[in-house]
Design an enzyme around this catalytic site. Sequence first.
Site, PDB file in Angstrom:
ATOM      1  N   HIS A   8       0.809  -1.116   0.077  1.00 21.41           N
ATOM      2  CA  HIS A   8      -0.091   0.019  -0.049  1.00 21.41           C
ATOM      3  C   HIS A   8       0.847   1.296   0.068  1.00 21.41           C
ATOM      4  CE1 HIS A   8      -3.083   2.951   0.825  1.00 21.41           C
ATOM      5  NE2 HIS A   8      -3.901   2.009   0.955  1.00 21.41           N
ATOM      6  N   CYS A   9       2.360   1.203  -0.006  1.00 22.14           N
ATOM      7  CA  CYS A   9       3.010   2.405   0.280  1.00 22.14           C
ATOM      8  C   CYS A   9       3.697   2.626  -1.038  1.00 22.14           C
ATOM      9  CB  CYS A   9       4.010   2.057   1.165  1.00 22.14           C
ATOM     10  SG  CYS A   9       3.199   2.023   2.932  1.00 22.14           S
ATOM     11  N   LEU A  10       4.842   1.881  -1.391  1.00 20.53           N
ATOM     12  CA  LEU A  10       5.755   2.382  -2.438  1.00 20.53           C
ATOM     13  C   LEU A  10       5.020   2.685  -3.844  1.00 20.53           C
ATOM     14  CD1 LEU A  10       9.155   0.700  -1.881  1.00 20.53           C
ATOM     15  CD2 LEU A  10       8.001   2.440  -0.877  1.00 20.53           C
ATOM     16  N   ILE A  54       2.108   3.904  -4.137  1.00 23.06           N
ATOM     17  CA  ILE A  54       1.351   4.981  -4.177  1.00 23.06           C
ATOM     18  C   ILE A  54       1.749   6.289  -3.441  1.00 23.06           C
ATOM     19  CG2 ILE A  54      -0.748   5.472  -2.842  1.00 23.06           C
ATOM     20  CD1 ILE A  54      -1.671   2.321  -3.339  1.00 23.06           C
ATOM     21  N   ASP A  55       2.396   5.983  -2.315  1.00 21.97           N
ATOM     22  CA  ASP A  55       2.728   7.260  -1.576  1.00 21.97           C
ATOM     23  C   ASP A  55       3.541   8.272  -2.425  1.00 21.97           C
ATOM     24  OD1 ASP A  55       1.424   5.771   0.499  1.00 21.97           O
ATOM     25  OD2 ASP A  55       3.261   5.552   1.608  1.00 21.97           O
TER      26      ASP A  55
END
Length: 425
Positions: A266-268, A270-271
Amino acid sequence: MTAGANEVTRLVVVGQGYVGLPLAVRACEVGFDVVGLDIDADRVKRLEAGDSTVEDIGDDRLAAALASGRYRPTTDPADAAGFDAAIISVPTPLREGNPDLRFIESAVGVLAEHVTEGCLVVLESTTYPGTTEELVGPILEAGSGLVAGTDFHLGYSPERIDPGNQEWRFENTPKVVSGIDADSLAAVEALYGRLVDQTVAVSGTKEAELTKLLENTFRHVNIALMNEVAMFAHELGIDAWEAVEAASTKPFGYLRFTPGPGVGGHCLPIDPSYLSWRVKDSLGHAFRFVELANDINAHMPDYVVRRLQTTLNERGVPVRGRRVLLLGLAYKRNTGDARETPAGPIARLLTELGADVYGADPHVDEDALGPEVTRVDLTAAEVAAADAVVLLVDHDRFDLDLVARHATYVLDTRHALTGPAVEHL
Ligand SMILES: NC(=O)c1ccc[n+]([C@@H]2O[C@H](COP(=O)([O-])OP(=O)(O)OC[C@H]3O[C@@H](n4cnc5c(N)ncnc54)[C@H](O)[C@@H]3O)[C@@H](O)[C@H]2O)c1
């Protein structure tokens, strides 16, 4: 103000996923009265039954929290009433490449009805700098008729949870905290001071929001760098992995990152786009590092398939009709999280080329990847039956010696195997 931060007893954690559940359980363990609010009725039902939805929280810890009578999972927004502090840990995905803050907006809308004088609201969801002050504060004020900073406290604290990491857990990982003013910061610090060993205060919520995006963008860019190095080194006939290991012996000025089949979770994926969106939206500039890293990392599944295709081709074997076994369907080691996993596009591309795709992963749910992957266990027979094995994630639970012994060909994207049948990314 009716309640000081040190008197917080009733905590609402909105969102009971990878971030919210460990937070809620920890808060219960240190003595808070916790309501875990989620819109997913199935998830709440499982939690109520003591069936943990997150690997880092064992069923025994969840059962103890439920048995204490101080942790209550619920879908009913009315259960948020009367909170001293509320923490928001709902998803922040992208929609058509842009930040999608609808989950935050609806979560904050629910909390706004229950904001009372002296309470504290903290946003933990990863988001672009400015969200707490420009979006969360105004919704809370409009719904409550109270004023942020004057009547209630508001802050931001980024989550640093690393699923599957036994060493750095929620409670011993330093937690960055911030508030919209000095009183809010003090309230946020007091809250997290009871939950974690160390808090790190920054001067404002935008700095805290940027901290999270900086951490993940740093990782994203460095992984992309290693991926590009690996691709060029392969073409130049140089062993990139050996260079990585050698460079990693430098005791200063170098941080070890490794190539891989792409980024997930859910991080790399998207963020960093939250940060580049903010830069573009506010300043009109392209954030070139992020765009380049997105491009390289998103292209890796394609590259893995091309490498496999090329090797099989050199052996006179077409991909069509061949049996390909993917090992590791999660996006990272020792977790069952398959969100945005590179295994998804790799399986899709191989299927389009006519391969029969099999997949083994002891952590990932059977239905996580869809019908194009036939799920099997990692056995000598499965490995031997495959025309090609692609090691995507080197979970500790995989018997890699068995793979090296029985495979006719392995494309190892993690440099975890050696042997005559093994090719490294
Ligand atoms: N997973 C990680 O490792 C990680 C690490 C750091 C930060 N984050 C960030 O934390 C945030 C949450 O991520 P996550 O991985 O926990 O997501 P998740 O999908 O595991 O959990 C989010 C939960 O929120 C619920 N939800 C959505 N809208 C809601 C609403 N309006 N009210 C109540 N519940 C609602 C969903 O049903 C889901 O159960 C994201 O912003 C993410 O970027 C995640």
